[in-house]
Design an enzyme around this catalytic site. Sequence first.
Site, PDB file in Angstrom:
ATOM      1  N   GLU A 268      20.678  67.032  69.324  1.00  0.00           N
ATOM      2  CA  GLU A 268      20.744  65.706  68.694  1.00  0.00           C
ATOM      3  C   GLU A 268      22.135  65.096  68.870  1.00  0.00           C
ATOM      4  O   GLU A 268      22.824  64.818  67.892  1.00  0.00           O
ATOM      5  CB  GLU A 268      20.443  65.828  67.194  1.00  0.00           C
ATOM      6  CG  GLU A 268      19.113  66.467  66.853  1.00  0.00           C
ATOM      7  CD  GLU A 268      19.006  66.852  65.370  1.00  0.00           C
ATOM      8  OE1 GLU A 268      20.046  66.895  64.668  1.00  0.00           O
ATOM      9  OE2 GLU A 268      17.892  67.103  64.927  1.00  0.00           O
ATOM     10  N   GLY A 270      25.095  62.386  69.418  1.00  0.00           N
ATOM     11  CA  GLY A 270      25.320  60.949  69.233  1.00  0.00           C
ATOM     12  C   GLY A 270      26.627  60.576  69.900  1.00  0.00           C
ATOM     13  O   GLY A 270      26.670  59.973  70.966  1.00  0.00           O
ATOM     14  N   ARG A 271      27.711  61.019  69.279  1.00  0.00           N
ATOM     15  CA  ARG A 271      29.058  60.695  69.730  1.00  0.00           C
ATOM     16  C   ARG A 271      29.310  61.017  71.204  1.00  0.00           C
ATOM     17  O   ARG A 271      29.878  60.212  71.932  1.00  0.00           O
ATOM     18  CB  ARG A 271      30.047  61.483  68.863  1.00  0.00           C
ATOM     19  CG  ARG A 271      31.486  61.077  69.017  1.00  0.00           C
ATOM     20  CD  ARG A 271      32.372  62.056  68.246  1.00  0.00           C
ATOM     21  NE  ARG A 271      31.891  62.287  66.891  1.00  0.00           N
ATOM     22  CZ  ARG A 271      32.212  61.556  65.840  1.00  0.00           C
ATOM     23  NH1 ARG A 271      33.024  60.549  65.983  1.00  0.00           N
ATOM     24  NH2 ARG A 271      31.732  61.840  64.643  1.00  0.00           N
ATOM     25  N   ARG A 307      35.776  53.844  60.818  1.00  0.00           N
ATOM     26  CA  ARG A 307      36.160  55.257  60.945  1.00  0.00           C
ATOM     27  C   ARG A 307      37.591  55.574  60.481  1.00  0.00           C
ATOM     28  O   ARG A 307      37.782  56.528  59.758  1.00  0.00           O
ATOM     29  CB  ARG A 307      35.936  55.764  62.379  1.00  0.00           C
ATOM     30  CG  ARG A 307      34.466  55.757  62.807  1.00  0.00           C
ATOM     31  CD  ARG A 307      34.242  56.480  64.118  1.00  0.00           C
ATOM     32  NE  ARG A 307      34.401  57.912  63.952  1.00  0.00           N
ATOM     33  CZ  ARG A 307      35.423  58.621  64.395  1.00  0.00           C
ATOM     34  NH1 ARG A 307      36.385  58.054  65.078  1.00  0.00           N
ATOM     35  NH2 ARG A 307      35.487  59.909  64.173  1.00  0.00           N
ATOM     36  N   CYS A 338      41.288  42.983  52.074  1.00  0.00           N
ATOM     37  CA  CYS A 338      42.093  43.303  50.891  1.00  0.00           C
ATOM     38  C   CYS A 338      41.880  44.741  50.435  1.00  0.00           C
ATOM     39  O   CYS A 338      41.295  44.996  49.376  1.00  0.00           O
ATOM     40  CB  CYS A 338      41.757  42.327  49.787  1.00  0.00           C
ATOM     41  SG  CYS A 338      41.931  40.643  50.360  1.00  0.00           S
TER      42      CYS A 338
END
Length: 404
Positions: A268, A270-271, A307, A338
């Site tokens: 699995e 992703g990155r 991130r 802010c």
Amino acid sequence: MKYKANNFIIDGLKAEKIAKKYHTPLYCYSYKDLKKNIDNFKNSFKNVDPIICFSVKSNSNKFLLKEIGKLGLGADVVSIGELMRSLKSGIKPNKIVFSGVGKTTNEISYAINQKILLINTESRSEILEIEKIAKLKKKIVNIGIRLNPNTDANTLSQISTGKKENKFGVSKKTFLDLVNYVKNSKNLRLKCLSVHIGSQILENRPYEKMLKVIEKIIKKSKFRFEYIDLGGGMGIDYEKKNKHYNFKKYSLSIKKFVKKFNSKIIFEPGRSIIGSSGILISKVIYVKEGYKKDFVILDAAMNDLMRPALYNAKHIILPVKKNNKKSKKIYEFVGPICESTDKFSTIKKFQKLNKKDLIIICDVGAYGMSLSSNYNLRPKIAEVIIKNSKIRVISKRQSINNLM
Ligand SMILES: *Cc1c(COP(=O)(O)O)cnc(C)c1O
């Protein structure tokens, strides 16, 4: 992606031109790089012939999902939204696994109706819920059970998922109990043992340890699992220190493992598929003097790329146009939001920057746009892709009116 005559170039196109035409902040992907990552992943694990399910939470853009599906990957989803979008993008149900600790009745029911490959369960109560729904529908449902192997992934604590203090998976004892329970269920069919110990893993050791734990528990369970889902988590070289994850070494260990148990492997990732293929182009709004450093205030902020604020993650920042004039000040790259955590990086000896200069934040293809929000009522930014030297918008910039 490289410099040519001091200009940052992506797949042959000038980043400056792209920014001018599509405005900033802007996510920009390279199809070439995406395909390269997929080919590399496939080649590295060729000897185990796995089912590769792309982790949709890392990037759920419709166009990208379609392309990823066309390149032969399935999907790992964690919500009904991701499941529906994957199906809509043409990914076949028999290539979709559904993970996550809290699937609702509605989500389970939908997944059963779609006949996906596996629902990977993470608790006794979830298994009972799936069984109840399957019984009502008079169906037999294929499930996996996610083991918490209590292995340290040696990564950022916020993205570690396989230690005993983490909410994910079930303990070894519960796992064995549940195998026995599901074996005797009329409406559930146990097909898979799944694990996922965390993300941005750069060493082999955690995976090796994890494989040992799985091996032990399979032997103890005396059950033959048709699938072993080893999750994702392979890290990428964010800091350009030549620290790449060694796929080849891992694939050799898995090959040995597969020989013992004769199971089909599922991944699995992703990155490692989409992370390096995206950049964020942003414009300097102001450069402001602080007490000890200068703040480079960008038009991109933590709502666009969370991130750094969320995990203290590092991303390299580069100028779109090199000017070879070093700044004497330390630069802190921040967004206009802010929050004091709305900062991307602090850099010494960056080149001198001025109002309206463009910069690039690297390796934001994964957990960039998918983690973005409308915080501070900021519209979501646009995404473009370069494919065959042509640019195309794959997600439009939200207008302020969309938000009103
Ligand atoms: C997030 C996640 C992944 C993907 O992790 P990457 O580090 O992006 O490869 C895979 N499986 C599960 C269950 C996840 O939660």
